[in-house]
Design a protein around this motif. Structure first.
Motif, short mmCIF file in Angstrom:
data_model
loop_
_atom_site.label_atom_id
_atom_site.label_comp_id
_atom_site.label_asym_id
_atom_site.label_seq_id
_atom_site.Cartn_x
_atom_site.Cartn_y
_atom_site.Cartn_z
N LEU A 205 -27.96 12.91 35.59
CA LEU A 205 -26.96 11.87 35.32
C LEU A 205 -27.61 10.66 34.67
CD1 LEU A 205 -24.84 12.11 38.59
CD2 LEU A 205 -24.14 12.79 36.29
N ARG A 206 -28.84 10.34 35.08
CA ARG A 206 -29.56 9.23 34.44
C ARG A 206 -29.93 9.58 33.01
NH1 ARG A 206 -32.76 8.96 39.96
NH2 ARG A 206 -31.44 7.49 41.09
N LEU A 207 -30.28 10.84 32.76
CA LEU A 207 -30.55 11.27 31.39
C LEU A 207 -29.32 11.04 30.51
CD1 LEU A 207 -32.47 14.69 31.47
CD2 LEU A 207 -33.21 12.55 30.40
N SER A 208 -28.14 11.30 31.06
CA SER A 208 -26.88 11.15 30.33
C SER A 208 -26.39 9.71 30.29
CB SER A 208 -25.79 12.03 30.95
OG SER A 208 -26.16 13.39 30.89
N ARG A 209 -27.13 8.81 30.96
CA ARG A 209 -26.74 7.39 31.08
C ARG A 209 -25.39 7.25 31.79
NH1 ARG A 209 -31.10 8.05 28.91
NH2 ARG A 209 -31.96 6.76 27.21
N ALA A 210 -25.09 8.16 32.71
CA ALA A 210 -23.86 8.04 33.49
C ALA A 210 -23.89 6.79 34.36
CB ALA A 210 -23.65 9.27 34.36
N ASP A 211 -25.09 6.29 34.62
CA ASP A 211 -25.23 5.06 35.39
C ASP A 211 -24.99 3.82 34.54
OD1 ASP A 211 -27.48 5.71 33.90
OD2 ASP A 211 -28.91 4.88 35.33
N ARG A 212 -24.85 4.01 33.22
CA ARG A 212 -24.65 2.89 32.29
C ARG A 212 -23.53 3.24 31.32
NH1 ARG A 212 -30.94 2.10 30.85
NH2 ARG A 212 -30.98 4.23 31.62
N PRO A 213 -22.28 3.02 31.71
CA PRO A 213 -21.14 3.48 30.90
C PRO A 213 -20.93 2.74 29.59
CG PRO A 213 -20.38 2.17 32.75
CD PRO A 213 -21.85 2.38 32.97
N ILE A 214 -21.64 1.65 29.35
CA ILE A 214 -21.38 0.86 28.15
C ILE A 214 -21.56 1.71 26.88
CG2 ILE A 214 -23.75 -0.03 28.23
CD1 ILE A 214 -20.61 -1.69 26.65
N GLY A 215 -22.54 2.59 26.87
CA GLY A 215 -22.76 3.42 25.69
C GLY A 215 -21.61 4.36 25.41
N THR A 216 -21.01 4.90 26.48
CA THR A 216 -19.83 5.75 26.30
C THR A 216 -18.69 4.96 25.70
OG1 THR A 216 -20.46 7.18 28.16
CG2 THR A 216 -18.14 7.19 27.50
N TRP A 217 -18.49 3.73 26.18
CA TRP A 217 -17.44 2.88 25.62
C TRP A 217 -17.68 2.61 24.13
CZ3 TRP A 217 -12.85 2.06 27.41
CH2 TRP A 217 -12.61 2.06 28.78
N LEU A 218 -18.92 2.31 23.77
CA LEU A 218 -19.22 1.98 22.37
C LEU A 218 -19.06 3.19 21.46
CD1 LEU A 218 -22.31 -0.36 22.92
CD2 LEU A 218 -19.95 -1.01 22.40
N LEU A 219 -19.21 4.38 22.00
CA LEU A 219 -18.97 5.61 21.25
C LEU A 219 -17.47 5.92 21.18
CD1 LEU A 219 -20.47 7.98 19.85
CD2 LEU A 219 -20.46 9.16 22.05
N TYR A 220 -16.75 5.57 22.23
CA TYR A 220 -15.33 5.90 22.35
C TYR A 220 -14.44 4.93 21.58
CZ TYR A 220 -10.96 7.06 24.87
OH TYR A 220 -9.68 7.44 25.21
N ILE A 221 -14.79 3.67 21.55
CA ILE A 221 -13.92 2.64 20.95
C ILE A 221 -13.58 2.92 19.49
CG2 ILE A 221 -13.89 0.22 20.24
CD1 ILE A 221 -15.10 -0.42 23.03
N PRO A 222 -14.53 3.33 18.63
CA PRO A 222 -14.13 3.66 17.26
C PRO A 222 -13.09 4.79 17.19
CG PRO A 222 -16.49 3.34 17.36
CD PRO A 222 -16.01 3.34 18.78
N CYS A 223 -13.13 5.71 18.15
CA CYS A 223 -12.10 6.75 18.23
C CYS A 223 -10.74 6.13 18.51
CB CYS A 223 -12.42 7.77 19.33
SG CYS A 223 -14.00 8.63 19.15
#
Length: 323
Positions: A37-55
């Motif tokens: 989960l740490r490899l996937s940065r599941a502990d840091r959701p900001i990166g998922t948001w920054l990838l998702y927002i352009p969508c």
């Protein structure tokens, strides 16, 4: 840099990561899953948001352009959200595999799962493959052109971890990878790629240059010692000026994408939609006013605040659709 500005070391015994301790993964996830989960940065959701927002930008503008919102639009939003989490996880896993030797030399990253020994390289590769295959299953539910774009996204994702080794502009490659969802989501909604999506994509790249230059200032000293390049090192004392350029580019390009997508809308709808880039721009101005390259806590706070900045246009676009 003051003592309070330094990033704390992770706890090797507990397996915590220096710049993300005390999160839900540390407290609630089963011990056997924490390294992955740490490899996937599941502990840091900001990166998922920054990838998702352009969508989200792309789906909203595509709905404005076609005056259409249906059940499949909802699936695109949900599917892109799940896909953003998984592909961000796969991308971060790949990044940590390729950067494991560099990460071991940097104070902020030496406690990450691979250099700290929480996860081996082969296990990390398998984890990356699992995340990618689940993402592929979601992608295959989209129209053929969107599926093709999904496969093409592998190119910038694969190149990005190496960019810091051969260019002072690795943030451009991050922008190419992180904003690909703008092209994919627009195409999934409309069935074809169009110029508003391309302009939106470039706007996202400008935004990435803004927020990731802020983020990269946390590592300038370590990066200089080990020879890793970044826009933060390239700009140095002129970073505020360059951030202003990226801010202006983000707002102008996002506004242009709105105009191109809203040609058949009412004036009121267009004006409200244009409020999104304008309001986001003020948020970026707020960030720029608080930018301090010597304060790592401030840098991380500003970087994370870009989730809110990016969601502002989504709200305006959604309101504009119903006008």
């Amino acid at each position: 840099m003051t003592e309070n500005d330094k990033t704390p070391e992770g706890d090797a015994e507990l397996g915590t990561v220096a710049d993300s301790a005390g999160n839900w993964v540390d407290h609630w996830a089963p011990a056997a899953t924490r390294g992955y989960l740490r490899l996937s940065r599941a502990d840091r959701p900001i990166g998922t948001w920054l990838l998702y927002i352009p969508c989200l930008w792309a789906v909203a503008l595509a709905c404005l352009a076609t005056n259409s919102f249906n059940a499949f639009s909802i699936w695109i939003i949900v599917g892109c959200g799940i896909g953003a989490f998984l592909m961000r996880g796969a991308g971060c896993t790949w990044n940590d595999i390729t950067d494991r030797d560099i990460d071991a030399k940097v104070a902020r990253t030496r406690s990450r799962p691979i250099p700290s020994g929480q996860v081996g390289v082969r296990a990390a590769l398998a984890w990356m493959l699992i995340q990618s295959l689940v993402s592929l299953a979601i992608l295959l539910t989209f129209p053929n052109m969107a599926v093709l774009l999904g496969f093409l996204s592998i190119i910038p994702v694969a190149i990005y971890p190496f960019a810091k080794r051969f260019t002072w502009w690795p943030q451009v490659f991050l922008g190419l990878a992180f904003n690909w969802g703008a092209l994919l989501a627009w195409t999934a909604q409309t069935g074809s790629l169009a110029w508003p999506a391309v302009v939106l994509y470039v706007a996202g790249i400008a935004w990435t240059l803004f927020y990731d230059t802020i983020y990269a200032h946390q590592d300038t000293e370590d990066d200089a010692l080990i020879g890793v390049k970044s826009t933060a090192r390239l700009f140095g004392d002129k970073s505020s000026t360059w951030l202003r350029y990226f801010l202006i580019g983000t707002v102008l390009l996002l506004g242009l994408a709105v105009v191109m997508a809203s040609l058949d809308r009412s004036i009121l709808s267009l004006v409200v939609a244009l409020g999104g880039p304008w309001a986001m721009g003020w948020h970026l101005v707020w960030q720029l006013g608080r930018f301090d390259p010597e304060n790592n806590d401030r840098l991380l706070m500003l970087f994370r605040s870009n989730r809110n900045a990016g969601l502002i246009p989504v709200l305006f676009f959604a309101v504009a659709f119903f006008l």
